[in-house]
Design a protein around this motif. Structure first.
Motif, PDB file in Angstrom:
ATOM      1  N   HIS A   1      33.792  43.473  38.104  1.00 20.25           N
ATOM      2  CA  HIS A   1      34.671  42.557  37.374  1.00 20.25           C
ATOM      3  C   HIS A   1      35.890  42.073  38.198  1.00 20.25           C
ATOM      4  CE1 HIS A   1      36.553  41.289  33.435  1.00 20.25           C
ATOM      5  NE2 HIS A   1      37.632  41.454  34.176  1.00 20.25           N
TER       6      HIS A   1
ATOM      7  N   HIS B   1      36.918  38.137  39.597  1.00 17.51           N
ATOM      8  CA  HIS B   1      38.197  37.415  39.470  1.00 17.51           C
ATOM      9  C   HIS B   1      38.593  36.833  40.828  1.00 17.51           C
ATOM     10  CE1 HIS B   1      39.893  37.973  35.462  1.00 17.51           C
ATOM     11  NE2 HIS B   1      39.521  39.243  35.458  1.00 17.51           N
TER      12      HIS B   1
ATOM     13  N   TYR C   1      46.138  40.960  41.246  1.00 18.02           N
ATOM     14  CA  TYR C   1      45.297  40.924  40.048  1.00 18.02           C
ATOM     15  C   TYR C   1      46.070  41.553  38.898  1.00 18.02           C
ATOM     16  CZ  TYR C   1      41.332  42.340  37.036  1.00 18.02           C
ATOM     17  OH  TYR C   1      40.483  42.563  35.978  1.00 18.02           O
TER      18      TYR C   1
ATOM     19  N   ASP D   1      39.685  36.446  31.945  1.00 17.42           N
ATOM     20  CA  ASP D   1      38.268  36.798  31.920  1.00 17.42           C
ATOM     21  C   ASP D   1      37.435  35.576  31.546  1.00 17.42           C
ATOM     22  OD1 ASP D   1      39.026  39.328  32.506  1.00 17.42           O
ATOM     23  OD2 ASP D   1      38.573  40.177  30.537  1.00 17.42           O
TER      24      ASP D   1
HETATM   25 FE   FE2 Z   1      39.610  40.767  33.853  1.00 23.69          FE
END
Ligand code: FE2
Length: 288
Positions: free
Chosen positions: A70, A74, A91, A245
């Protein structure tokens, strides 16, 4: 939302979301090349549903299956849309706060939160003062006066729990909510910018890529803009739709992963709730 409710929600909407996405993109299932899904990290109950649906689609449609990390997703969608080559990546999301860069062999974590993510800290503070989820955008716009709150940077790592606990304590003791919130945001964001600035200095890289749901915060972007211009580094931020997301990041990273190492076997498709980005050998490729 509790993990079980989250899983139920995922299984209720998964197929209609897939159908809607295909309809919007105007692509028949026969033209799909790969079935990509998020393998981790994350909440196990939710990841399991995604993996289950992905495996079933892969078998039914006879397409290769590719599990994706994941945070890596990103970064890769962020690099693609902002045309970053080799940035320092920040992040910032609900569950994560990490400063990452590529070390020639893989993405390495230079610094990270030792407890909760910045987004979770914001939401917990928001809940305390009656704000709905997500609290970030409302907290961002609150103005107040400075009060002293704990600023915790340990080397390259950060900690938000002491700051959160103290902020809640101050609100309960009757200090003006706006003052506490404004100071909380100043301290939390300054901590992130400080570690990121040090990462730029250590690596000598000239691009900073900001990703994750909290990247949409105008206040955080302003702080990064100032720091990056002082360091003559270029600040790159994807659109909010591609910072938070999203499915496109998983799809794009599945394509990259397929190019790099081919498909995953069905036997090797179980979820990895604790999967760290630095466990993955991953070349820095600039596929367009
Ligand atoms: Fe995320």
């Amino acid at each position: 939302m509790k993990p079980n409710d989250l899983a139920e929600h995922h299984s209720n909407v998964a197929l209609s979301v897939v159908k809607e996405a295909l309809k919007e993109a105007n692509i028949p299932t026969s033209e799909l090349s790969i079935i990509g899904y998020s393998r981790g990290p994350g909440i196990g109950q939710a990841l399991v549903i995604g993996a289950f649906i992905a495996r079933n689609l892969a078998i039914r449609l006879k397409k290769p299956l590719v599990g994706v990390n994941h945070p890596l997703a990103h970064i890769e969608i962020g690099r693609k849309v902002t045309l970053s080559q080799d940035p320092v990546i920040v992040y910032v999301s609900g569950g994560n706060t990490q400063v990452i860069t590529h070390n020639g062999r893989k993405y390495a974590v230079l610094g990270e939160t030792l407890d909760i993510g910045i987004g979770n800290a914001q939401d917990k503070l928001g809940r305390e003062i009656g704000l709905p989820f997500p609290a970030g955008p409302k907290l961002d716009r609150m103005e107040g006066r400075w009060i002293d709150l704990p600023y915790t940077v340990k080397g390259m790592d950060l900690s938000f729990s002491g700051l959160l606990t103290e902020s809640i304590k101050r609100i309960k003791s009757g200090i003006k909510v706006e003052d506490v919130v404004w100071s909380f945001m100043e301290v939390a964001f300054s901590m992130i910018v400080e570690v990121s600035e040090r990462a730029l200095a250590l690596t000598n890289k000239k691009e900073l890529l900001l990703v994750g749901g909290v990247a949409a915060s105008p206040k955080l972007r302003d702080k990064f803009r100032v720091m990056c211009s002082e360091r003559r580094a270029e600040l790159k931020v994807p659109s909010p739709e591609l910072s938070r997301d999203n499915g496109a990041m998983i799809a794009w990273t599945a394509i990259l992963s397929y190019i790099i190492r081919g498909p995953d076997s069905l036997d090797n498709s179980s979820i990895k709730p604790q999967w760290r980005i630095d466990e993955i050998t991953w070349p820095l490729i600039n596929a367009r």
